[in-house]
Structures are given as C-alpha cells and as structure tokens.
Motif scaffolding. Sequence first.
Motif, PDB file in Angstrom:
ATOM      1  N   ARG A  77      36.544  13.701  14.130  1.00 55.39           N
ATOM      2  CA  ARG A  77      35.547  13.100  13.227  1.00 55.39           C
ATOM      3  C   ARG A  77      35.563  11.585  13.393  1.00 55.39           C
ATOM      4  NH1 ARG A  77      36.652  13.198   7.995  1.00 55.39           N
ATOM      5  NH2 ARG A  77      38.825  13.853   8.249  1.00 55.39           N
ATOM      6  N   HIS A  78      34.372  10.993  13.385  1.00 58.03           N
ATOM      7  CA  HIS A  78      34.263   9.527  13.477  1.00 58.03           C
ATOM      8  C   HIS A  78      33.407   9.012  12.330  1.00 58.03           C
ATOM      9  CE1 HIS A  78      34.171  10.014  18.194  1.00 58.03           C
ATOM     10  NE2 HIS A  78      35.239  10.563  17.643  1.00 58.03           N
ATOM     11  N   LEU A  79      33.704   7.799  11.913  1.00 63.25           N
ATOM     12  CA  LEU A  79      32.789   7.055  11.048  1.00 63.25           C
ATOM     13  C   LEU A  79      32.193   5.955  11.911  1.00 63.25           C
ATOM     14  CD1 LEU A  79      31.562   6.116   8.364  1.00 63.25           C
ATOM     15  CD2 LEU A  79      33.702   4.891   7.916  1.00 63.25           C
ATOM     16  N   GLY A 108      23.597   6.472  26.394  1.00 62.48           N
ATOM     17  CA  GLY A 108      24.368   6.486  27.650  1.00 62.48           C
ATOM     18  C   GLY A 108      24.583   7.909  28.159  1.00 62.48           C
ATOM     19  N   ASP A 109      24.847   8.838  27.246  1.00 64.04           N
ATOM     20  CA  ASP A 109      25.036  10.246  27.649  1.00 64.04           C
ATOM     21  C   ASP A 109      23.745  10.822  28.222  1.00 64.04           C
ATOM     22  OD1 ASP A 109      27.537  10.045  26.506  1.00 64.04           O
ATOM     23  OD2 ASP A 109      26.830  10.815  24.572  1.00 64.04           O
ATOM     24  N   ALA A 110      22.636  10.489  27.562  1.00 65.09           N
ATOM     25  CA  ALA A 110      21.335  10.993  28.023  1.00 65.09           C
ATOM     26  C   ALA A 110      21.027  10.423  29.407  1.00 65.09           C
ATOM     27  CB  ALA A 110      20.251  10.610  27.027  1.00 65.09           C
ATOM     28  N   VAL A 149      30.627   0.001  15.270  1.00 68.43           N
ATOM     29  CA  VAL A 149      32.085   0.055  15.123  1.00 68.43           C
ATOM     30  C   VAL A 149      32.410   1.522  14.893  1.00 68.43           C
ATOM     31  CG1 VAL A 149      34.055  -0.538  13.673  1.00 68.43           C
ATOM     32  CG2 VAL A 149      32.317  -2.264  14.177  1.00 68.43           C
ATOM     33  N   SER A 150      33.292   2.065  15.717  1.00 70.38           N
ATOM     34  CA  SER A 150      33.604   3.487  15.631  1.00 70.38           C
ATOM     35  C   SER A 150      35.024   3.657  15.092  1.00 70.38           C
ATOM     36  CB  SER A 150      33.481   4.099  17.025  1.00 70.38           C
ATOM     37  OG  SER A 150      33.812   5.452  16.960  1.00 70.38           O
ATOM     38  N   LEU A 151      35.140   4.274  13.915  1.00 64.87           N
ATOM     39  CA  LEU A 151      36.452   4.519  13.317  1.00 64.87           C
ATOM     40  C   LEU A 151      36.782   5.997  13.486  1.00 64.87           C
ATOM     41  CD1 LEU A 151      35.873   2.488  10.023  1.00 64.87           C
ATOM     42  CD2 LEU A 151      37.058   1.743  12.079  1.00 64.87           C
TER      43      LEU A 151
HETATM   44  O1  LIG Z   1      32.198   6.437  19.565  1.00 71.20           O
HETATM   45  C1  LIG Z   1      31.660   7.037  18.622  1.00 71.20           C
HETATM   46  O2  LIG Z   1      32.198   7.189  17.536  1.00 71.20           O
HETATM   47  C2  LIG Z   1      30.292   7.606  18.801  1.00 71.20           C
HETATM   48  C3  LIG Z   1      30.344   8.823  19.613  1.00 71.20           C
HETATM   49  O3  LIG Z   1      30.994   9.889  19.000  1.00 71.20           O
HETATM   50  C4  LIG Z   1      28.912   9.129  19.915  1.00 71.20           C
HETATM   51  O4  LIG Z   1      28.424  10.198  19.247  1.00 71.20           O
HETATM   52  C5  LIG Z   1      28.863   9.271  21.353  1.00 71.20           C
HETATM   53  O5  LIG Z   1      29.816   9.056  22.060  1.00 71.20           O
HETATM   54  C6  LIG Z   1      27.650   9.577  21.947  1.00 71.20           C
HETATM   55  O6  LIG Z   1      27.696   8.927  23.162  1.00 71.20           O
END
Ligand SMILES: O=C(O)C[C@@H](O)[C@H](O)C(=O)CO
Length: 287
Positions: free
Chosen positions: A97-99, A245-247, A109-111
Amino acid sequence: MPRTPSPSVVVVGPASWNQLVVLDRLPEPVPHMQFALADTSTLGGTSAGKALHLAGLDVDTVLHALVADDDPGDRVRAALRAGAVPVREHPSERTERHLNLMTEAGERVSLYLATPSSPDSGIVDAIEDAVRAAELAVIDLSEVGAALVERRLRLGGETPIWTDLHDYDGASAFHEPFVRTAEVVFMNDDATDDPWALMQSCLDRGPRLAVCTLGVRGAIALTAAGERASTPAHPADVVDTNGAGDAFFAGFLAATLRGASLDERLDAGARQAVVALESAHLHPSVG
Ligand SMILES: O=C(O)C[C@@H](O)[C@H](O)C(=O)CO
Ligand SMILES: Nc1ncnc2c1ncn2[C@@H]1O[C@H](COP(=O)(O)OP(=O)(O)OP(=O)(O)O)[C@@H](O)[C@H]1O
C-alpha cells in the motif's frame, strides 16, 4: 478473423492499493496543515500498470505479483479483474500500500505504508520457471525482482529481460543487477541532468537499448550501436500522471513485438501514455 497470437510476456513486480491525495503544493517538512483538493483510492504499482496496458494492447501477458489475503488484496484483485489482466498471485503476509501525495502538475511524494513480505525460495522458483517459459520478461524493481535478476546473473538464462529503472541516479547498488541483466532498460530523468550520459552508462554494462522518458518533454532512446532517437509527448488532457511511464513502456514494447522501427516504437509509447494520463487510474479499464 482469428487474431495472430502475440508472444507471451511475463511481468513481475509491484501491484499495490494506493491512496492518492491531491494538494496545491507538496508539503514542506515542517508541522502545518493543508487542505486536500481531492483524494481517491485505486490500484497502483508499476507492474500492475504495465500489465494493464499490455493486456489492453492485446499482448499475451501474465502478471506475477505478491498479494495478500486481506482487504487491500481483494481490491487489487478486483481492479486487475476489471482490467482483464491474467494474474498469477503469490502469497504475502501483506498487500503493498502507498500513500501518494500529488500535485496537479504531477509531482509525487510516495509513502510506502506496507510492503509485501519477503518471497520464499518456492515463490522465486515458480516465477523463475515462468520467466524461462516466456518469450520476454519484464522484471520490475522489487525484492522478488532482485532475487530473480541475481539468480539470472549467476545461472544464466535465455529469456530477454526488460526492466524499468524509474528515477535511477546511475549509481544505486540496488539497481545494478537489474541493469546488468536487462536487454532493454527504461528510466526517467528525475535524478539526472544528462539523460544521454545516464543511458550510455547503462549500455556500457550490457543492455542493447536504453529509453529515457522526460515527462511532458517526451522521450529519447539510445542503442548500443550509438543510434539516437526521440519523440515529443502527444497532447493530452491530463487527469492524473500516475502510470504514464508504465503506459509508455507498454506501448513501446507492444510496438517492438510488431517489428516496428525505433521511431515508431517511441511514438507508440507516447501515444499509449496519453491513455494513462487521461484516466484517474493507471488504465481506464480499472475505473
Ligand atoms: O510510487 C508510487 O507510490 C506510485 C506507484 O505505485 C504508481 O501507481 C506507479 O508506479 C505507477 O507507475
Ligand atoms: N503532461 C504530459 N503531457 C503529455 N504527455 C506526458 C505528460 N507527462 C508525461 N507524458 C508522457 O508520458 C511519458 C512518461 O512520462 P514520465 O517521464 O513522467 O514517466 P514516469 O516518471 O516514469 O511516470 P510514472 O512514474 O508516473 O509512471 C512521457 O515520455 C510522455 O510521453
């Protein structure tokens, strides 16, 4: 008309349940309060994002991810089902899980609120078998991904590996085995002032192609033979930048499997990025 089967691709790495909080600015590191402009919960994780876009592009894809038998895990499962992504789940004590604290400009900012438990050797064995049987494997930065690339360096293997180094600085020890194992590496320019030099330093360690995305400025690519290519970003009505980036990665990979030229592959990446950018989710099929 029957569809020609596409090559089988295995994607290994994070699938998470994320809470996104949109702010007018990222918080300063001092005690204070801020009002959120919006908040939402949705599927996250870079491997989930890539698998959704590959599946949406009709690439024969299986996602391998550690997902727990808990409430966030159920939400992750439901979202991947909505996106019609074939998933091979591996057990974990917790679902990731991320915030994500976001601005409308796409700063993040990814927590990390929870990370999966360490994969045991049985899990790594099972995914390694799947990688060996696939025509191409995408191995994302993660503990299980690190175990796989370290084994690959020790034991060898034939399946071409693509990896996404994200905001690589060119020196991190964690990223090193990923760079050394991959045939194709992706990255963004968040941690460098010289993306061409960063790409070249990766190619010097083994890959034959490096791609660097530059956000709204598009993307560039460098081959081991020294060929340079670039694409502008495609126009987009941006709703949420997560997963662009994933897309891009998935669009580029799908075009590669079709035998497209380097310029066409970059263009396909930029076109697919718009699908993520114009969605509140990693992919519109999720929402
Ligand atoms: O780094 C994050 O917290 C965001 C990712 O989980 C995000 O959903 C992602 O990596 C999509 O590229
Ligand atoms: N504001 C934008 N407008 C149009 N296209 C964009 C925008 N931001 C990103 N893109 C497209 O998406 C691609 C990937 O973006 P970016 O470099 O930000 O990836 P990233 O940092 O890996 O993203 P993420 O980690 O959120 O998935 C870019 O190369 C570009 O084609």
